[in-house]
Motif scaffolding. Sequence first.
Motif, PDB file in Angstrom:
ATOM      1  N   LYS B   3       0.828  -1.207   0.000  1.00  0.00           N
ATOM      2  CA  LYS B   3       0.000   0.000   0.000  1.00  0.00           C
ATOM      3  C   LYS B   3       0.865   1.260   0.000  1.00  0.00           C
ATOM      4  O   LYS B   3       0.411   2.334  -0.305  1.00  0.00           O
ATOM      5  CB  LYS B   3      -0.925  -0.010   1.209  1.00  0.00           C
ATOM      6  N   ARG B  51      -1.938   2.924  -3.295  1.00  0.00           N
ATOM      7  CA  ARG B  51      -3.083   2.018  -3.390  1.00  0.00           C
ATOM      8  C   ARG B  51      -4.152   2.309  -2.329  1.00  0.00           C
ATOM      9  O   ARG B  51      -3.922   2.092  -1.135  1.00  0.00           O
ATOM     10  CB  ARG B  51      -2.545   0.606  -3.193  1.00  0.00           C
ATOM     11  N   SER B  53      -7.703   1.822  -0.193  1.00  0.00           N
ATOM     12  CA  SER B  53      -8.569   0.720   0.229  1.00  0.00           C
ATOM     13  C   SER B  53      -9.989   0.955  -0.294  1.00  0.00           C
ATOM     14  O   SER B  53     -10.489   2.079  -0.265  1.00  0.00           O
ATOM     15  CB  SER B  53      -8.586   0.665   1.760  1.00  0.00           C
ATOM     16  N   ASP B  83      -5.212  -3.432  -9.711  1.00  0.00           N
ATOM     17  CA  ASP B  83      -3.910  -3.360  -9.046  1.00  0.00           C
ATOM     18  C   ASP B  83      -3.735  -2.029  -8.329  1.00  0.00           C
ATOM     19  O   ASP B  83      -2.917  -1.919  -7.427  1.00  0.00           O
ATOM     20  CB  ASP B  83      -2.784  -3.533 -10.075  1.00  0.00           C
ATOM     21  N   SER B  86      -7.076  -1.603  -3.393  1.00  0.00           N
ATOM     22  CA  SER B  86      -7.052  -2.775  -2.541  1.00  0.00           C
ATOM     23  C   SER B  86      -8.506  -3.089  -2.196  1.00  0.00           C
ATOM     24  O   SER B  86      -9.114  -2.435  -1.361  1.00  0.00           O
ATOM     25  CB  SER B  86      -6.249  -2.454  -1.277  1.00  0.00           C
ATOM     26  N   ASP B  88     -10.780  -4.586  -0.270  1.00  0.00           N
ATOM     27  CA  ASP B  88     -10.676  -5.254   1.024  1.00  0.00           C
ATOM     28  C   ASP B  88     -11.947  -5.993   1.444  1.00  0.00           C
ATOM     29  O   ASP B  88     -11.910  -6.828   2.333  1.00  0.00           O
ATOM     30  CB  ASP B  88     -10.290  -4.218   2.105  1.00  0.00           C
ATOM     31  N   TYR B 116     -10.704   5.499   2.969  1.00  0.00           N
ATOM     32  CA  TYR B 116     -11.125   4.458   2.023  1.00  0.00           C
ATOM     33  C   TYR B 116     -12.302   4.925   1.156  1.00  0.00           C
ATOM     34  O   TYR B 116     -13.036   5.847   1.497  1.00  0.00           O
ATOM     35  CB  TYR B 116     -11.459   3.134   2.740  1.00  0.00           C
TER      36      TYR B 116
END
Lengths: 142, 362
Positions: B3, B51, B53, B83, B86, B88, B116
């Motif tokens: 991350k 990256r 979330s 990519d 993330s 989650d 996020y």
Amino acid sequence: MTANGMPAPDFAASAPCAPPTGNLVPLLHEIRHALTCWLEKGQEHVIDLRGIPLAPGEEDGLLEQLGEGEVKAGLTLMGPSVIIETRYPGVWLVTHYSEDESITGRFIEVCEVPAILKSQTDDIRTGLERLEDQLSNAEATV
Amino acid sequence: MSKNKTLGETLQERGISRRSFLKFCATTASMMALPPSMIPVIASTLEKVRRPSVIWLSFQECTGCTESITRSHSATIEDLIFDTISLDYHHTLQAASGAAAEHAREEAMQENHGNYILVVDGSIPGENNGYSTIAGISNKDMLLDTAAGAAAIVAVGSCAAFGGIPKADPNPTGAVSVSDLIKDKPIVNVPGCPPIPAVMTGVLVQFLTFGLPELDHLGRPAAFYGQSIHDRCYRRPFYDKGLFANSFDDEGAKKGWCLFKLGCKGPTTYNACAVTKWNDGTSFPIEAGHPCLGCSEPDFWDAGSFYKALSIPTGDIGKTAVYAGTAGLVAGAALGASLRARKKSAVKNHERVTIDDLDQES
């Protein structure tokens, strides 16, 4: 025949099979204007063909009218890309394909060489590092 | 992908060349309907992105939106986009279930509080929370709880954006949209039933590249919903010339004339179908010969018949309803039985089904 000896395109004969939108001739005028700008100011121009409403078959009609010139290059990166200089020097057709070979983008670029054909500084740097590693490994084994 | 690393660093580590990245940026700009002059801007911004979330919640929905995004044919580009995030929590796609799945959501919320992206598909039952629950948690509670720490919310599909089909009359669950419940967070509506996969991924890339996109009055990103289907339709010149198909098999239909008189909602529908198209850019409903249903507009399911031209007042429906109410339910039942009999007879005798027949059934 045209001045450079190439056959002149027959706009009427290569008309699209579906009813036209009327966008084809304005597109050719945009390319003509872009070529004039490049010659006068060195200004590059890109047309995204996905952003223009074209009837089925009309894009093929456009490509037929632009034809193929002296240069054709292929790239292999995340699926193939094909770069063709059309019969009009300085007018490039850049087509990107995905790995399953479907078209993901198609552009007409008016320039000397499309940017994607040029070697990129980052890639040159990475390549240099690779070559230096290779040479030092070779020296170590001698 | 860590991350803490930027996308550019990760791509370099994986041996993906700068040239490949430029190709990705060119096709992404095209997908986002941005001018080609923005390609260098996308490249320089996206390579610095870390990256983020993403938590994806699915409520009253048919999973069509998730199907749409995962069935995209541009595998390489979608891979790259995934990519850059993330993912989650997505209870349809993740392997974990039950308490473990909910634990993943809570962990992602705690670790990335305030940062996020929350993606929601499906509407939320507004009247009785028991209509839809996940792990014993009502949709409304889960949305409010997860939205509290989100940087922004993306409401994917017409159900999350406007209530969609669950909200259609008589709206048995009292379904509401995300924006009906959340008032203190930026919300990007990506409607459609389902939305075009490239539009969904394009919105995520746009968010990562330029932050919150410019939105229209319905909270939709202007890059994709800024123009009507009608304005970008290749059949538009026929509308301008007054050339229309009057049935699905007449001369006008065969010649590809405008479908306005067959109920096309293109003039009042804002979406990217006419340009981005479906099935990897192959076609879109109008190109296949069917009028646009207007699925990216609010309450499209209750906007009258799909086959009634926009200029014909849909008031007939109200009139019929009043009439049925006066005459009693018996009249409605008799009409239904008559239509079913007519349909059976038509099938048996291979009769042509007309627009009027479709109209009466809808």
